[in-house]
Scaffold this motif. Structure first.
Motif, PDB file in Angstrom:
ATOM      1  N   TYR A  76      93.366  41.865  13.059  1.00 15.25           N
ATOM      2  CA  TYR A  76      93.596  42.653  11.852  1.00 15.25           C
ATOM      3  C   TYR A  76      94.700  43.672  12.101  1.00 15.25           C
ATOM      4  CZ  TYR A  76      90.903  46.529  13.933  1.00 15.25           C
ATOM      5  OH  TYR A  76      90.457  47.553  14.744  1.00 15.25           O
ATOM      6  N   VAL A  77      95.278  44.165  11.005  1.00 15.21           N
ATOM      7  CA  VAL A  77      96.347  45.156  11.057  1.00 15.21           C
ATOM      8  C   VAL A  77      95.810  46.451  10.474  1.00 15.21           C
ATOM      9  CG1 VAL A  77      98.669  45.769  10.309  1.00 15.21           C
ATOM     10  CG2 VAL A  77      98.122  43.389  10.844  1.00 15.21           C
ATOM     11  N   THR A  78      95.919  47.538  11.210  1.00 14.19           N
ATOM     12  CA  THR A  78      95.411  48.823  10.752  1.00 14.19           C
ATOM     13  C   THR A  78      96.295  49.393   9.652  1.00 14.19           C
ATOM     14  OG1 THR A  78      96.692  50.162  12.304  1.00 14.19           O
ATOM     15  CG2 THR A  78      94.591  49.259  13.095  1.00 14.19           C
ATOM     16  N   ALA A  79      95.807  50.455   9.013  1.00 13.21           N
ATOM     17  CA  ALA A  79      96.579  51.107   7.956  1.00 13.21           C
ATOM     18  C   ALA A  79      97.903  51.644   8.483  1.00 13.21           C
ATOM     19  CB  ALA A  79      95.763  52.238   7.339  1.00 13.21           C
ATOM     20  N   GLY A  80      97.962  51.940   9.770  1.00 18.19           N
ATOM     21  CA  GLY A  80      99.191  52.439  10.372  1.00 18.19           C
ATOM     22  C   GLY A  80     100.138  51.356  10.833  1.00 18.19           C
ATOM     23  N   GLY A  81      99.728  50.078  10.658  1.00 15.72           N
ATOM     24  CA  GLY A  81     100.600  48.969  11.027  1.00 15.72           C
ATOM     25  C   GLY A  81     100.358  48.398  12.404  1.00 15.72           C
ATOM     26  N   SER A  82      99.388  48.930  13.139  1.00 12.45           N
ATOM     27  CA  SER A  82      99.109  48.424  14.484  1.00 12.45           C
ATOM     28  C   SER A  82      98.250  47.162  14.410  1.00 12.45           C
ATOM     29  CB  SER A  82      98.383  49.492  15.307  1.00 12.45           C
ATOM     30  OG  SER A  82      99.155  50.666  15.406  1.00 12.45           O
ATOM     31  N   GLU A  83      98.522  46.217  15.305  1.00  8.16           N
ATOM     32  CA  GLU A  83      97.745  44.985  15.373  1.00  8.16           C
ATOM     33  C   GLU A  83      96.586  45.164  16.345  1.00  8.16           C
ATOM     34  OE1 GLU A  83     100.337  41.766  16.306  1.00  8.16           O
ATOM     35  OE2 GLU A  83     101.505  41.945  14.457  1.00  8.16           O
ATOM     36  N   ARG A  84      95.414  44.730  15.922  1.00  8.50           N
ATOM     37  CA  ARG A  84      94.210  44.861  16.738  1.00  8.50           C
ATOM     38  C   ARG A  84      93.452  43.533  16.761  1.00  8.50           C
ATOM     39  NH1 ARG A  84      96.514  48.865  17.843  1.00  8.50           N
ATOM     40  NH2 ARG A  84      95.817  51.046  17.745  1.00  8.50           N
ATOM     41  N   THR A  85      92.652  43.347  17.803  1.00 10.83           N
ATOM     42  CA  THR A  85      91.828  42.148  17.928  1.00 10.83           C
ATOM     43  C   THR A  85      90.407  42.549  18.283  1.00 10.83           C
ATOM     44  OG1 THR A  85      93.690  40.760  18.636  1.00 10.83           O
ATOM     45  CG2 THR A  85      91.483  39.963  19.137  1.00 10.83           C
ATOM     46  N   LEU A  86      89.451  41.975  17.582  1.00 14.15           N
ATOM     47  CA  LEU A  86      88.029  42.195  17.865  1.00 14.15           C
ATOM     48  C   LEU A  86      87.397  40.877  18.298  1.00 14.15           C
ATOM     49  CD1 LEU A  86      86.721  44.440  14.915  1.00 14.15           C
ATOM     50  CD2 LEU A  86      86.738  45.031  17.343  1.00 14.15           C
ATOM     51  N   GLY A  87      86.575  40.937  19.338  1.00 15.14           N
ATOM     52  CA  GLY A  87      85.774  39.778  19.700  1.00 15.14           C
ATOM     53  C   GLY A  87      84.434  39.834  18.980  1.00 15.14           C
ATOM     54  N   TRP A  88      83.829  38.683  18.736  1.00 17.93           N
ATOM     55  CA  TRP A  88      82.550  38.674  18.026  1.00 17.93           C
ATOM     56  C   TRP A  88      81.635  37.563  18.537  1.00 17.93           C
ATOM     57  CZ3 TRP A  88      82.017  33.962  15.623  1.00 17.93           C
ATOM     58  CH2 TRP A  88      83.180  33.283  15.257  1.00 17.93           C
ATOM     59  N   ASP A  89      80.338  37.798  18.387  1.00 18.17           N
ATOM     60  CA  ASP A  89      79.331  36.776  18.671  1.00 18.17           C
ATOM     61  C   ASP A  89      78.773  36.193  17.380  1.00 18.17           C
ATOM     62  OD1 ASP A  89      79.051  37.004  21.677  1.00 18.17           O
ATOM     63  OD2 ASP A  89      78.715  39.088  21.070  1.00 18.17           O
ATOM     64  N   ARG A  90      78.748  37.013  16.323  1.00 19.03           N
ATOM     65  CA  ARG A  90      78.338  36.563  14.986  1.00 19.03           C
ATOM     66  C   ARG A  90      79.377  37.072  13.993  1.00 19.03           C
ATOM     67  NH1 ARG A  90      75.647  34.472  18.152  1.00 19.03           N
ATOM     68  NH2 ARG A  90      73.378  34.127  18.197  1.00 19.03           N
ATOM     69  N   LEU A  91      79.753  36.225  13.061  1.00 20.04           N
ATOM     70  CA  LEU A  91      80.780  36.583  12.079  1.00 20.04           C
ATOM     71  C   LEU A  91      80.226  36.424  10.670  1.00 20.04           C
ATOM     72  CD1 LEU A  91      83.832  37.203  11.403  1.00 20.04           C
ATOM     73  CD2 LEU A  91      84.129  34.709  11.287  1.00 20.04           C
ATOM     74  N   VAL A  92      80.366  37.459   9.857  1.00 20.43           N
ATOM     75  CA  VAL A  92      79.989  37.396   8.437  1.00 20.43           C
ATOM     76  C   VAL A  92      81.267  37.544   7.612  1.00 20.43           C
ATOM     77  CG1 VAL A  92      78.669  38.441   6.564  1.00 20.43           C
ATOM     78  CG2 VAL A  92      77.713  38.368   8.884  1.00 20.43           C
ATOM     79  N   VAL A  93      81.567  36.534   6.814  1.00 18.29           N
ATOM     80  CA  VAL A  93      82.762  36.552   5.963  1.00 18.29           C
ATOM     81  C   VAL A  93      82.338  37.037   4.575  1.00 18.29           C
ATOM     82  CG1 VAL A  93      84.683  35.222   5.029  1.00 18.29           C
ATOM     83  CG2 VAL A  93      83.705  34.614   7.260  1.00 18.29           C
ATOM     84  N   ALA A  94      82.831  38.202   4.190  1.00 19.83           N
ATOM     85  CA  ALA A  94      82.493  38.791   2.892  1.00 19.83           C
ATOM     86  C   ALA A  94      83.777  39.292   2.228  1.00 19.83           C
ATOM     87  CB  ALA A  94      81.484  39.930   3.066  1.00 19.83           C
ATOM     88  N   LEU A  95      84.772  38.409   2.172  1.00 14.37           N
ATOM     89  CA  LEU A  95      86.105  38.782   1.703  1.00 14.37           C
ATOM     90  C   LEU A  95      86.173  39.074   0.212  1.00 14.37           C
ATOM     91  CD1 LEU A  95      88.088  36.111   3.734  1.00 14.37           C
ATOM     92  CD2 LEU A  95      88.272  38.579   4.024  1.00 14.37           C
TER      93      LEU A  95
END
Length: 416
Positions: A76-95
């Motif tokens: 994901y890209v933060t409000a400041g424009g920085s790119e970040r990555t999160l690892g996950w074991d469970r993912l909930v898609v609520a777009l």
């Protein structure tokens, strides 16, 4: 937000880390958006700050750009424009969903959507600005265009919106001696054969009659053919001067849902089972407008309404907790409480558990339901106070279009 709240209640504090990635730091209560656009409710009161509603969840404000299902990562890209990555074991898609657009010339350039809080605030300021400009001009053609208002989409959002905006303008015109109610023109257009077709015959007809009695022109079997800066042309060739065109003609799942590599239905929604899990996976779930949730009793899939989405979120939270060894798996089984529409001016229509309601009673039932459905007592009290103030005092007609866009500081004066 509701899934995260459920997980906070179902999981011990040391059982998991909960992250929520969202473009804003709040959740929008969409059913009250028309009242926020009309100034009946303070816009900030129809949102719930995520950091206040969630105690253990780590909120990350940003836009998701990619999800890797094999590596179990989320970029994901933060409000400041920085790119970040999160690892996950469970993912909930609520777009959720976005406005469904059609290739209408000029639509993207000259019309406004009605899906977000920013659009609601912009729309209110824009409508009030048109009154100011109409009052100031000496050109009758410009005045006609400034006071022409078009809403495309006769579903819940469009119907409630045009009713609220017309009430706002009608009361505001008392402060403009040079303008009359007869100078305004309101048009609600839709390709559907009925207004609010989900309500059924009698209630749909009642809503249609109320709107027409207020002077709103209803164009059924009609939609936009082209939009200009101060005009709109409908299918069939009818042309209308208007500087305000609002597009509420349906929604579609967020495009990112189709880029995740998961199976989707013909509408672009992620296919899930009755437990909100993606078939064949025990680590990915989807809820809300972006999910094709099967209805065991009725058949088909759940409609994209708030009351269904909130209950899906709770079932999803329980099942994610179950997959981590806490609790029992649940199935989503909800047939709906009813359909309610606020037409402003103390009038509402709808069905509550199959019982039709309309008029003043329908308006009271609609407001009561939304009041109890609002998350947190803080928001309920704020909205109740807004309603009380709106009932006792005239609506505020201050146009705050420059809010958030301050003028630059003046250049420093030269000395000597």
């Amino acid at each position: 937000m509701y899934t995260a709240r459920r997980l906070e209640r179902r999981l011990p504090a040391d059982a998991a880390e909960i992250y929520l990635v969202n473009p804003e730091n709040y959740m929008l209560y969409t059913p009250l958006l028309p009242e926020a656009a009309a100034g009946t409710i303070e816009p900030r009161h129809v949102v719930v700050p995520l950091r206040q509603a969630l105690r253990r969840t780590r909120v990350r404000v940003g836009n998701v750009t990619a999800v890797d299902l094999e590596r179990r990562t989320c970029d994901y890209v933060t409000a400041g424009g920085s790119e970040r990555t999160l690892g996950w074991d469970r993912l909930v898609v609520a777009l959720g969903s976005v406005s469904r657009m059609f290739p209408v010339p000029g639509l993207a350039e000259h019309a406004v959507g009605f899906k977000t809080l920013a659009e609601a605030i912009h729309l209110r300021n824009h409508v009030l600005e048109q009154l100011e400009l109409a009052d100031a001009t000496e050109d009758p053609e410009e005045r006609t265009a400034r006071l022409g208002f078009v809403v495309v989409g006769a579903g819940y959002a469009g119907t409630e919106l045009i009713a609220e905006l017309q009430a706002l303008v009608r009361r505001a015109l008392r402060l403009y001696p040079g303008l009359r109610q007869s100078d305004t023109r309101w048009v609600l257009a839709d390709m559907a054969p009925k207004v609010l077709p989900e309500l059924g015959g009698r209630l749909s007809d009642a809503a249609l009659q109320v709107l027409r009695e207020r002077g709103i022109e209803i164009r059924l079997g009609t939609t936009l053919e082209q939009v200009g800066p101060d005009w709109a042309r409908f299918t069939g060739g009818e042309w209308m001067p208007a500087t305000t065109v609002v597009w509420t003609a349906g929604v579609t799942p967020d495009p990112l849902a189709g880029k995740l590599g998961l199976a989707t239905d013909e509408r672009g929604r992620i296919v899930v089972d009755e437990g909100l899990a993606v078939p064949g996976r025990d680590d990915v779930y989807a809820v809300g407008d972006v999910a094709a949730v099967p209805l065991a009793r009725k058949g088909g899939t759940a409609p994209p309404t708030a009351q269904h989405a909130l209950r899906q979120a709770k079932v999803c939270g329980d099942n994610v907790a179950t997959s981590l060894g806490h609790g029992k798996r649940r199935r989503f089984a909800f047939s709906g409480l009813g359909l309610l529409v606020n037409l402003s001016e103390n009038y509402g229509v709808g069905k509550v558990l199959g019982v039709p309601v309309s008029g003043w009673l329908g308006w009271v039932v609609t407001r009561t339901y939304h009041w109890f459905a609002l998350p947190t007592w803080t928001r309920r009290l704020r909205v109740a106070l807004d309603w009380a103030v709106a009932a006792a005092f005239p609506r505020d007609v201050a146009e705050l279009g420059s809010l958030g866009h301050p003028e630059p500081l003046p250049a420093p004066e030269r000395r000597g």
